[in-house]
Design a protein around this motif. Structure first.
Motif, PDB file in Angstrom:
ATOM      1  N   PRO A  15       0.836  -1.211   0.000  1.00 31.71           N
ATOM      2  CA  PRO A  15       0.000   0.000   0.000  1.00 31.71           C
ATOM      3  C   PRO A  15       0.862   1.250   0.000  1.00 31.71           C
ATOM      4  O   PRO A  15       1.868   1.320   0.704  1.00 31.71           O
ATOM      5  CB  PRO A  15      -0.808  -0.131   1.294  1.00 31.71           C
ATOM      6  N   ALA A  16       0.446   2.241  -0.781  1.00 29.36           N
ATOM      7  CA  ALA A  16       1.242   3.462  -0.909  1.00 29.36           C
ATOM      8  C   ALA A  16       1.140   4.344   0.323  1.00 29.36           C
ATOM      9  O   ALA A  16       2.044   5.134   0.605  1.00 29.36           O
ATOM     10  CB  ALA A  16       0.794   4.245  -2.140  1.00 29.36           C
ATOM     11  N   ASP A  17       0.041   4.203   1.053  1.00 27.61           N
ATOM     12  CA  ASP A  17      -0.148   5.045   2.232  1.00 27.61           C
ATOM     13  C   ASP A  17      -1.043   4.312   3.226  1.00 27.61           C
ATOM     14  O   ASP A  17      -1.590   3.241   2.944  1.00 27.61           O
ATOM     15  CB  ASP A  17      -0.742   6.405   1.855  1.00 27.61           C
ATOM     16  N   LEU A  18      -1.179   4.916   4.397  1.00 28.47           N
ATOM     17  CA  LEU A  18      -1.942   4.280   5.465  1.00 28.47           C
ATOM     18  C   LEU A  18      -3.419   4.167   5.105  1.00 28.47           C
ATOM     19  O   LEU A  18      -4.077   3.185   5.460  1.00 28.47           O
ATOM     20  CB  LEU A  18      -1.759   5.079   6.760  1.00 28.47           C
ATOM     21  N   THR A  19      -3.955   5.138   4.387  1.00 28.12           N
ATOM     22  CA  THR A  19      -5.360   5.082   3.981  1.00 28.12           C
ATOM     23  C   THR A  19      -5.625   3.870   3.099  1.00 28.12           C
ATOM     24  O   THR A  19      -6.589   3.126   3.297  1.00 28.12           O
ATOM     25  CB  THR A  19      -5.767   6.367   3.247  1.00 28.12           C
ATOM     26  N   SER A  20      -4.760   3.637   2.111  1.00 26.69           N
ATOM     27  CA  SER A  20      -4.928   2.476   1.224  1.00 26.69           C
ATOM     28  C   SER A  20      -4.816   1.176   2.007  1.00 26.69           C
ATOM     29  O   SER A  20      -5.557   0.216   1.754  1.00 26.69           O
ATOM     30  CB  SER A  20      -3.885   2.516   0.106  1.00 26.69           C
ATOM     31  N   ALA A  21      -3.893   1.126   2.961  1.00 34.53           N
ATOM     32  CA  ALA A  21      -3.739  -0.073   3.787  1.00 34.53           C
ATOM     33  C   ALA A  21      -5.000  -0.344   4.596  1.00 34.53           C
ATOM     34  O   ALA A  21      -5.426  -1.495   4.743  1.00 34.53           O
ATOM     35  CB  ALA A  21      -2.540   0.090   4.719  1.00 34.53           C
ATOM     36  N   ARG A  22      -5.610   0.715   5.108  1.00 29.83           N
ATOM     37  CA  ARG A  22      -6.833   0.542   5.893  1.00 29.83           C
ATOM     38  C   ARG A  22      -7.988   0.084   5.009  1.00 29.83           C
ATOM     39  O   ARG A  22      -8.785  -0.780   5.406  1.00 29.83           O
ATOM     40  CB  ARG A  22      -7.179   1.855   6.596  1.00 29.83           C
ATOM     41  N   VAL A  23      -8.111   0.668   3.821  1.00 28.33           N
ATOM     42  CA  VAL A  23      -9.176   0.270   2.908  1.00 28.33           C
ATOM     43  C   VAL A  23      -9.052  -1.201   2.545  1.00 28.33           C
ATOM     44  O   VAL A  23     -10.048  -1.927   2.467  1.00 28.33           O
ATOM     45  CB  VAL A  23      -9.148   1.143   1.636  1.00 28.33           C
ATOM     46  N   PHE A  24      -7.819  -1.670   2.374  1.00 28.37           N
ATOM     47  CA  PHE A  24      -7.567  -3.032   1.904  1.00 28.37           C
ATOM     48  C   PHE A  24      -7.282  -3.972   3.074  1.00 28.37           C
ATOM     49  O   PHE A  24      -6.362  -4.787   3.012  1.00 28.37           O
ATOM     50  CB  PHE A  24      -6.394  -3.044   0.926  1.00 28.37           C
ATOM     51  N   SER A  25      -8.067  -3.892   4.130  1.00 29.05           N
ATOM     52  CA  SER A  25      -7.877  -4.800   5.264  1.00 29.05           C
ATOM     53  C   SER A  25      -9.197  -5.039   5.966  1.00 29.05           C
ATOM     54  O   SER A  25      -9.912  -4.105   6.315  1.00 29.05           O
ATOM     55  CB  SER A  25      -6.868  -4.223   6.258  1.00 29.05           C
ATOM     56  N   ASP A  75       7.785  -9.359  10.512  1.00 31.81           N
ATOM     57  CA  ASP A  75       8.282  -9.411   9.134  1.00 31.81           C
ATOM     58  C   ASP A  75       7.249  -8.860   8.156  1.00 31.81           C
ATOM     59  O   ASP A  75       7.588  -8.490   7.030  1.00 31.81           O
ATOM     60  CB  ASP A  75       8.632 -10.849   8.739  1.00 31.81           C
ATOM     61  N   HIS A  76       5.983  -8.803   8.584  1.00 30.63           N
ATOM     62  CA  HIS A  76       4.911  -8.300   7.735  1.00 30.63           C
ATOM     63  C   HIS A  76       4.424  -6.918   8.169  1.00 30.63           C
ATOM     64  O   HIS A  76       3.384  -6.450   7.693  1.00 30.63           O
ATOM     65  CB  HIS A  76       3.737  -9.278   7.727  1.00 30.63           C
ATOM     66  N   CYS A  77       5.169  -6.269   9.057  1.00 31.58           N
ATOM     67  CA  CYS A  77       4.794  -4.928   9.484  1.00 31.58           C
ATOM     68  C   CYS A  77       4.908  -3.933   8.325  1.00 31.58           C
ATOM     69  O   CYS A  77       5.818  -4.036   7.484  1.00 31.58           O
ATOM     70  CB  CYS A  77       5.700  -4.460  10.625  1.00 31.58           C
ATOM     71  N   LEU A  78       4.003  -2.979   8.286  1.00 29.93           N
ATOM     72  CA  LEU A  78       4.073  -1.853   7.362  1.00 29.93           C
ATOM     73  C   LEU A  78       4.417  -0.615   8.177  1.00 29.93           C
ATOM     74  O   LEU A  78       3.930  -0.443   9.300  1.00 29.93           O
ATOM     75  CB  LEU A  78       2.736  -1.660   6.648  1.00 29.93           C
ATOM     76  N   TYR A  79       5.242   0.263   7.616  1.00 29.57           N
ATOM     77  CA  TYR A  79       5.716   1.444   8.337  1.00 29.57           C
ATOM     78  C   TYR A  79       5.363   2.703   7.550  1.00 29.57           C
ATOM     79  O   TYR A  79       5.496   2.736   6.323  1.00 29.57           O
ATOM     80  CB  TYR A  79       7.236   1.361   8.538  1.00 29.57           C
ATOM     81  N   PHE A  80       4.916   3.734   8.281  1.00 29.74           N
ATOM     82  CA  PHE A  80       4.472   4.970   7.644  1.00 29.74           C
ATOM     83  C   PHE A  80       5.043   6.171   8.379  1.00 29.74           C
ATOM     84  O   PHE A  80       5.313   6.116   9.586  1.00 29.74           O
ATOM     85  CB  PHE A  80       2.928   5.041   7.661  1.00 29.74           C
ATOM     86  N   ASP A  81       5.214   7.267   7.631  1.00 22.57           N
ATOM     87  CA  ASP A  81       5.712   8.489   8.261  1.00 22.57           C
ATOM     88  C   ASP A  81       4.556   9.280   8.857  1.00 22.57           C
ATOM     89  O   ASP A  81       3.396   8.828   8.861  1.00 22.57           O
ATOM     90  CB  ASP A  81       6.526   9.336   7.266  1.00 22.57           C
TER      91      ASP A  81
END
Length: 383
Positions: A255-265, A369-375
């Motif tokens: 996901p390019a950003d946190l919003t996309s990650a939230r939508v796709f979960s 290992d599957h963590c996503l990190y955002f600024d």
């Protein structure tokens, strides 16, 4: 609500899309690429669709994924020509069709709320777009028969819509869209009203059904699992904005950003404030090595996100964490456990039946290992 996308169903009439004989013949297209060029839509002070640039996969399966009121239906109606954009252009097959009436576009659309001609039989409802194009009787019988068999409508072909169940009426509306030789097929949550077994069967069948038809398909859904099962390309939507577009598995994993990650979960992705300190990521009282790409970042606050199926029950591989159980749910062959961690609520999704007592502490393992990190702005940090 200003600035928030809303569906236009209450303001715009719905009717089956069919080419009326009084109009000129539909525009055929050798190229079935659909492009939105800075398309936006305002209704009064409300922004329903923010400026959108999007080129869909030609002759492929495209999914619009977003929660209710994200703007999916409105975007489909803009693509179909049922609504004119406030600004921007809609291009299809290499030509600007923004001002082309829907009757002159080779487009089919199916809504979640079934729409059929009440005075026609199921057979005639399905056959109606073929009769408009003056297809032969033999061709109509053959094509309607194939679609009816696929959607399990064969025994119902002589009935009227009022004699059908809701699921049967939805299948009839879907069959009418499938039987039409359209260049663009728009499906707005078309399986939502079907029973579980038929919905699962059609999810598998739909991509194959359209694979040999040479059309561009756009399918709207609120379910991330459905977007993954259908494959193809996915556009994630949030409050009238397309946040990301690309191959389904790529958008899910990257996901390019946190919003996309939230939508796709689904269940919702776990999100928490953390700190990058030296070679470590610190989350509350636990820590783990920072991924190599993050090692060179300056120390400071970041956001970590982890999907529920990567938060495993005690004994799983990963960084151990503990917290009080807040909610314990068993859903079929899966267990969903909500627990407290880092001042918030986290969710664990595990296969099998897991028994937890609300209020008691439980231990879980974070598969970092599957963590996503955002600024701080929600942009993804490459890891």
């Amino acid at each position: 609500m200003p600035g928030r996308a809303r569906g236009l169903q209450a303001r715009l009439p719905r009717a089956p899309i069919a080419t009326a004989p009084s109009f000129a013949a539909p525009l055929a297209a050798d190229d079935v690429t659909l492009e939105l060029k800075d398309v936006s839509l305002r209704v009064g002070a409300d922004v329903h669709i923010h400026p959108t640039r999007l080129t869909l996969a030609e002759r492929g399966f495209n999914t619009l994924l977003g929660e209710t009121l994200a703007g999916k239906t409105t975007l489909l109606r803009l693509m179909a020509g049922l609504v004119k954009p406030s600004a921007g252009e809609v291009w299809f097959g290499g030509r600007n069709v923004t001002a082309t009436p829907v009757q002159r576009r080779r487009v089919s659309m199916v809504y979640q709320q079934f729409i059929n001609y009440p005075n026609l039989s199921v057979f005639e409802n399905i056959a109606s777009p073929l009769r408009v194009t003056r297809a032969s009787a033999a061709d109509i019988k053959s094509r309607v028969g194939r679609i009816a068999e696929l959607l399990k409508l064969t025994p119902l072909l002589e009935r009227k819509p009022a004699e059908l169940s809701g699921g049967q009426q939805q299948r009839t509306a879907l069959a009418r869209a499938l039987v039409k030789d359209a260049d663009l097929v728009l499906l707005d949550e078309p399986l939502a009203n079907l029973d579980y077994k038929l919905r699962e069967a059609l999810r598998d069948e739909l991509p194959r059904l359209f694979a040999d038809r040479g059309c561009t398909v756009v399918y709207a859904t609120t379910e991330p699992s459905e977007a993954l099962l259908l494959g193809g390309h996915v556009a994630t939507l949030h409050e009238g904005r397309v946040t990301q577009f690309g191959p389904a598995i790529g958008v899910y994993r990257e996901p390019a950003d946190l919003t996309s990650a939230r939508v796709f979960s689904d269940p919702p992705i776990n999100v928490a404030a953390a700190t990058k300190r030296g070679p470590q990521i610190e989350l509350d009282s636990v820590h783990w090595p920072a991924p190599a790409p993050l090692q060179s970042l300056p120390d400071g606050a970041i956001t970590v996100a982890l999907r529920p199926h990567h938060v495993r029950p005690s004994g799983g591989r990963g960084v151990p964490v503990s917290g009080p159980v807040l909610i314990s749910e068993i859903s079929g062959s899966e267990s969903v456990i909500h627990f407290g961690l880092a001042g918030g609520t986290w969710v664990s999704l595990a296969h099998g039946v897991r028994s937890h007592t609300v209020g008691e502490p439980a231990t879980f393992a974070l598969d970092v290992d599957h963590c996503l990190y955002f600024d701080g702005n929600g942009r993804r940090l490459a890891a």
